[in-house]
Write a protein that holds these residues in place. Sequence first.
Motif, PDB file in Angstrom:
ATOM      1  N   ARG A   1     -28.357   5.215 -21.122  1.00 19.66           N
ATOM      2  CA  ARG A   1     -27.237   6.383 -21.006  1.00 19.66           C
ATOM      3  C   ARG A   1     -26.330   5.732 -21.530  1.00 19.66           C
ATOM      4  O   ARG A   1     -25.411   6.529 -22.476  1.00 19.66           O
ATOM      5  CB  ARG A   1     -26.964   6.099 -19.707  1.00 19.66           C
ATOM      6  N   ALA A   2     -26.133   4.425 -22.396  1.00 19.16           N
ATOM      7  CA  ALA A   2     -25.199   4.099 -23.376  1.00 19.16           C
ATOM      8  C   ALA A   2     -24.636   4.981 -24.276  1.00 19.16           C
ATOM      9  O   ALA A   2     -26.211   5.278 -25.039  1.00 19.16           O
ATOM     10  CB  ALA A   2     -25.077   2.546 -23.094  1.00 19.16           C
ATOM     11  N   ARG A   3     -23.918   4.737 -24.697  1.00 18.03           N
ATOM     12  CA  ARG A   3     -23.936   4.808 -26.477  1.00 18.03           C
ATOM     13  C   ARG A   3     -24.484   4.757 -27.369  1.00 18.03           C
ATOM     14  O   ARG A   3     -24.470   3.033 -27.141  1.00 18.03           O
ATOM     15  CB  ARG A   3     -22.587   4.918 -26.721  1.00 18.03           C
ATOM     16  N   ALA A   4     -25.207   5.286 -28.464  1.00 12.86           N
ATOM     17  CA  ALA A   4     -26.181   4.144 -29.607  1.00 12.86           C
ATOM     18  C   ALA A   4     -25.506   3.249 -29.676  1.00 12.86           C
ATOM     19  O   ALA A   4     -25.710   1.911 -30.731  1.00 12.86           O
ATOM     20  CB  ALA A   4     -26.935   5.092 -30.231  1.00 12.86           C
ATOM     21  N   ARG A   5     -24.045   4.139 -30.276  1.00 13.32           N
ATOM     22  CA  ARG A   5     -23.089   2.786 -31.311  1.00 13.32           C
ATOM     23  C   ARG A   5     -22.728   1.334 -30.442  1.00 13.32           C
ATOM     24  O   ARG A   5     -22.640   0.767 -31.197  1.00 13.32           O
ATOM     25  CB  ARG A   5     -21.964   3.294 -32.018  1.00 13.32           C
TER      26      ARG A   5
ATOM     27  N   ALA B   1     -25.860  -2.362 -28.738  1.00 14.75           N
ATOM     28  CA  ALA B   1     -26.444  -3.706 -29.562  1.00 14.75           C
ATOM     29  C   ALA B   1     -25.460  -4.455 -29.189  1.00 14.75           C
ATOM     30  O   ALA B   1     -25.989  -6.096 -28.923  1.00 14.75           O
ATOM     31  CB  ALA B   1     -26.298  -3.503 -31.480  1.00 14.75           C
ATOM     32  N   GLN B   2     -24.459  -4.266 -28.963  1.00 18.89           N
ATOM     33  CA  GLN B   2     -23.546  -4.711 -28.157  1.00 18.89           C
ATOM     34  C   GLN B   2     -23.561  -5.127 -26.774  1.00 18.89           C
ATOM     35  O   GLN B   2     -23.770  -6.721 -26.031  1.00 18.89           O
ATOM     36  CB  GLN B   2     -21.907  -4.673 -28.208  1.00 18.89           C
ATOM     37  N   TYR B   3     -24.020  -4.325 -26.417  1.00 20.67           N
ATOM     38  CA  TYR B   3     -24.802  -4.559 -24.575  1.00 20.67           C
ATOM     39  C   TYR B   3     -25.441  -5.412 -24.388  1.00 20.67           C
ATOM     40  O   TYR B   3     -25.534  -6.786 -23.376  1.00 20.67           O
ATOM     41  CB  TYR B   3     -25.215  -2.832 -23.612  1.00 20.67           C
TER      42      TYR B   3
ATOM     43  N   LYS C   1     -30.532   0.418 -34.247  1.00 22.46           N
ATOM     44  CA  LYS C   1     -30.029   1.013 -35.548  1.00 22.46           C
ATOM     45  C   LYS C   1     -28.653   1.607 -35.076  1.00 22.46           C
ATOM     46  O   LYS C   1     -28.298   2.332 -35.570  1.00 22.46           O
ATOM     47  CB  LYS C   1     -31.614   1.915 -35.759  1.00 22.46           C
ATOM     48  N   GLY C   2     -28.243   1.477 -34.215  1.00 19.13           N
ATOM     49  CA  GLY C   2     -26.936   2.049 -33.789  1.00 19.13           C
ATOM     50  C   GLY C   2     -25.593   1.502 -35.369  1.00 19.13           C
ATOM     51  O   GLY C   2     -25.878   0.596 -35.771  1.00 19.13           O
ATOM     52  N   GLU C   3     -24.689   1.941 -35.074  1.00 18.41           N
ATOM     53  CA  GLU C   3     -23.332   2.485 -36.043  1.00 18.41           C
ATOM     54  C   GLU C   3     -23.556   0.740 -36.198  1.00 18.41           C
ATOM     55  O   GLU C   3     -22.983   0.413 -37.077  1.00 18.41           O
ATOM     56  CB  GLU C   3     -22.487   2.716 -35.514  1.00 18.41           C
TER      57      GLU C   3
ATOM     58  N   GLU D   1     -23.072  -7.037 -34.990  1.00 17.32           N
ATOM     59  CA  GLU D   1     -23.676  -7.369 -33.447  1.00 17.32           C
ATOM     60  C   GLU D   1     -25.339  -8.339 -33.962  1.00 17.32           C
ATOM     61  O   GLU D   1     -24.955  -9.805 -33.556  1.00 17.32           O
ATOM     62  CB  GLU D   1     -23.889  -6.736 -32.779  1.00 17.32           C
ATOM     63  N   SER D   2     -25.713  -8.006 -35.459  1.00 18.43           N
ATOM     64  CA  SER D   2     -26.718  -9.229 -35.802  1.00 18.43           C
ATOM     65  C   SER D   2     -26.502 -10.233 -35.982  1.00 18.43           C
ATOM     66  O   SER D   2     -27.317 -11.100 -36.022  1.00 18.43           O
ATOM     67  CB  SER D   2     -27.746  -8.032 -35.831  1.00 18.43           C
TER      68      SER D   2
END
Length: 210
Positions: free
Chosen positions: A25-29, A32-34, A62-64, A69-70
Amino acid sequence: MADDWFRSPLWTETARTDFESRLARARARNRAQYLRIKGLALADAGEIVAARALWQRVLTDKGEFAHLESAGALEHLGDSYAREDPIRAEHYYRRLLDEHPSLNGTTAMQHVKLAELLIRRRQAGDLQEAADLLTHWAGEGRVPFPGAHFRWNVAMMSLAEATGDRPTARDAARRALDLAGSGPVFSRHKDVGVVRADRHTMKKLRRIAN
């Protein structure tokens, strides 16, 4: 708290289901951080296999902001394997240096961490590469924390020992001991950047310094 759902160290079946539901449900961007932060919480709780799985998902996200974060995820993966599987740790550190040369989003200690692995392995060319990495960090690193410079000096001491350079080993050990006695950098965050060393390391430093 609801805002801390991705910081929880729980990884029961219920906790996993809840995490995945909230993540979807979180924003795609932000996903990765979560994933990366949840992995840290799990690693601290001893759930290292699950943590690694989440960090691997960061690398394919593939988020913004996933690319930012990688860098952290690659460092976490390298750190998690440093003792258990040095070859795999080396792979992640080298990939990090190659894909994220600015080291933004990391501790900026990858040159030192990779050098430590090479010093322990001591195969052909390893010690020279380790020396180059440590020299690069000393010249380019902008890390202000005593803990970081302590680690660099311990690595330099180990390298000097491996190459038979006793004066350099002694000088590095003395610098490390001086750093170990330094206080906090920030008065309001007294644990940030301080030297953390086990008894064995301190004993070795004292022996070589003298």
